[in-house]
Design an enzyme around this catalytic site. Sequence first.
Site, PDB file in Angstrom:
ATOM      1  N   HIS A   1      20.321 -22.961  10.374  1.00 38.20           N
ATOM      2  CA  HIS A   1      20.411 -23.222   8.914  1.00 38.20           C
ATOM      3  C   HIS A   1      19.108 -23.795   8.398  1.00 38.20           C
ATOM      4  O   HIS A   1      19.057 -24.987   8.112  1.00 38.20           O
ATOM      5  CB  HIS A   1      21.563 -24.186   8.645  1.00 38.20           C
ATOM      6  CG  HIS A   1      22.133 -24.075   7.277  1.00 38.20           C
ATOM      7  ND1 HIS A   1      21.708 -24.838   6.220  1.00 38.20           N
ATOM      8  CD2 HIS A   1      23.100 -23.286   6.779  1.00 38.20           C
ATOM      9  CE1 HIS A   1      22.401 -24.550   5.145  1.00 38.20           C
ATOM     10  NE2 HIS A   1      23.264 -23.604   5.463  1.00 38.20           N
ATOM     11  N   PHE A   2      18.127 -23.196   8.211  1.00 38.94           N
ATOM     12  CA  PHE A   2      17.757 -21.807   8.414  1.00 38.94           C
ATOM     13  C   PHE A   2      16.531 -21.799   9.320  1.00 38.94           C
ATOM     14  O   PHE A   2      15.639 -22.621   9.125  1.00 38.94           O
ATOM     15  CB  PHE A   2      17.412 -21.137   7.086  1.00 38.94           C
ATOM     16  CG  PHE A   2      18.556 -21.105   6.111  1.00 38.94           C
ATOM     17  CD1 PHE A   2      19.568 -20.170   6.247  1.00 38.94           C
ATOM     18  CD2 PHE A   2      18.633 -22.022   5.085  1.00 38.94           C
ATOM     19  CE1 PHE A   2      20.626 -20.139   5.340  1.00 38.94           C
ATOM     20  CE2 PHE A   2      19.688 -21.998   4.186  1.00 38.94           C
ATOM     21  CZ  PHE A   2      20.688 -21.052   4.310  1.00 38.94           C
TER      22      PHE A   2
END
Length: 124
Positions: free
Chosen positions: A29-30
């Site tokens: 994420h991410f």
Amino acid sequence: IDRIIEMKGDESAIGIKNVTNNEPFFQGHFPGHPVMPGVLIVEAMAQTAGAVCILRYANGQPKLVYFMTIDKCKFRKPVVPGDVVHYHVRKIRNRKTIWKYAAEARVNGALVAEAEISAMIADK
């Protein structure tokens, strides 16, 4: 949250979370652009609120806090590694075993997220 730094009875509290780059959720994420998931920001609000409402029962039988609702939730800015998030919660009301809180997440004083959350206290 990492800890509670201020508590005013069962009315309000401030909890903090030091967001570090080695948090496991940053792996997905991410990748290459780490952002703290919004659901974890809301969870930390709920943890801070739970600490406030459980205080009333501190000397009695152990209780459980069940997260019930999220209302009026808004995310204003991303939370990234290196941020220290302060979770400010204030009791709106409580009736019997149901508690409702206004919650704000702030980084360096800037609002990053807000919500109204409710919880229920139950016997363990």
